[in-house]
Motif scaffolding. Sequence first.
Motif, mmCIF file in Angstrom:
data_model
loop_
_atom_site.group_PDB
_atom_site.id
_atom_site.type_symbol
_atom_site.label_atom_id
_atom_site.label_comp_id
_atom_site.label_asym_id
_atom_site.label_seq_id
_atom_site.Cartn_x
_atom_site.Cartn_y
_atom_site.Cartn_z
ATOM 1 N N UNK A 49 0.839 -1.200 0.000
ATOM 2 C CA UNK A 49 0.000 0.000 0.000
ATOM 3 C C UNK A 49 0.876 1.252 0.000
ATOM 4 N N UNK A 50 1.974 1.217 0.779
ATOM 5 C CA UNK A 50 2.891 2.349 0.850
ATOM 6 C C UNK A 50 4.289 1.824 1.095
ATOM 7 N N UNK A 51 5.281 2.495 0.488
ATOM 8 C CA UNK A 51 6.689 2.178 0.690
ATOM 9 C C UNK A 51 7.381 3.470 1.087
ATOM 10 N N UNK A 52 8.225 3.402 2.122
ATOM 11 C CA UNK A 52 8.920 4.598 2.587
ATOM 12 C C UNK A 52 10.294 4.204 3.108
ATOM 13 N N UNK A 53 11.140 5.209 3.258
ATOM 14 C CA UNK A 53 12.496 5.001 3.761
ATOM 15 C C UNK A 53 12.657 5.683 5.111
ATOM 16 N N UNK A 54 13.374 5.020 6.015
ATOM 17 C CA UNK A 54 13.713 5.594 7.311
ATOM 18 C C UNK A 54 15.204 5.397 7.527
ATOM 19 N N UNK A 55 15.870 6.409 8.021
ATOM 20 C CA UNK A 55 17.327 6.349 8.110
ATOM 21 C C UNK A 55 17.836 5.591 9.329
ATOM 22 N N UNK A 56 17.142 5.667 10.461
ATOM 23 C CA UNK A 56 17.679 5.042 11.671
ATOM 24 C C UNK A 56 16.963 3.760 12.073
ATOM 25 N N UNK A 57 16.041 3.291 11.274
ATOM 26 C CA UNK A 57 15.324 2.063 11.591
ATOM 27 C C UNK A 57 14.087 2.279 12.439
ATOM 28 N N UNK A 58 13.864 3.502 12.933
ATOM 29 C CA UNK A 58 12.686 3.811 13.733
ATOM 30 C C UNK A 58 11.538 4.137 12.788
ATOM 31 N N UNK A 59 10.405 3.518 13.033
ATOM 32 C CA UNK A 59 9.258 3.762 12.166
ATOM 33 C C UNK A 59 7.963 3.480 12.917
#
Length: 167
Positions: A69-79
Amino acid sequence: MQARQKFAALIAGTGLAVAGLLATSPAQAAAPADRPAGDRAPAVTVAPADAPAGARVRASAPTISPAAERVRYVSDGTYTCPAGRLCARVWDPTQGSYKVFDLYYCNTYSLSYWGGGGDGGGYKNSQTNGTVARFYNSSGAVAHSSTAPDIAPSWWSWDPIWKIKNC
């Protein structure tokens, strides 16, 4: 006779030129059997920090099919994971950050390029209480299951996981 020798030399030279071009062009990886040929993940050439000078490894971005449904990037692994979703986090070597896939629609999702080194990632099961997500290995057996609400163990590896059924 001279015309025949020139023609033979021309044919041989053309063959060598074509062979040289083929030998120096990058090889194209075949798409996995369950993915269409046009559905290839972007790939980059990288070298691990401890690799000898000049060594290169071809890395590919993790993908999922059908699409999340959605794809996103996170730099520190926190989401965060929105209510009603199973969110899967995996390291993307082509971006140097974590890629998070939000799975909402009930499907069996096939994973590509989710294995290998580093922090494997994790998941958050924020689906309706009691909804069971199943994680399948290469032989189709359930390797892990998660009953919502749930979160991946502190160390999670995607290496043995080939498919996710989120509902």
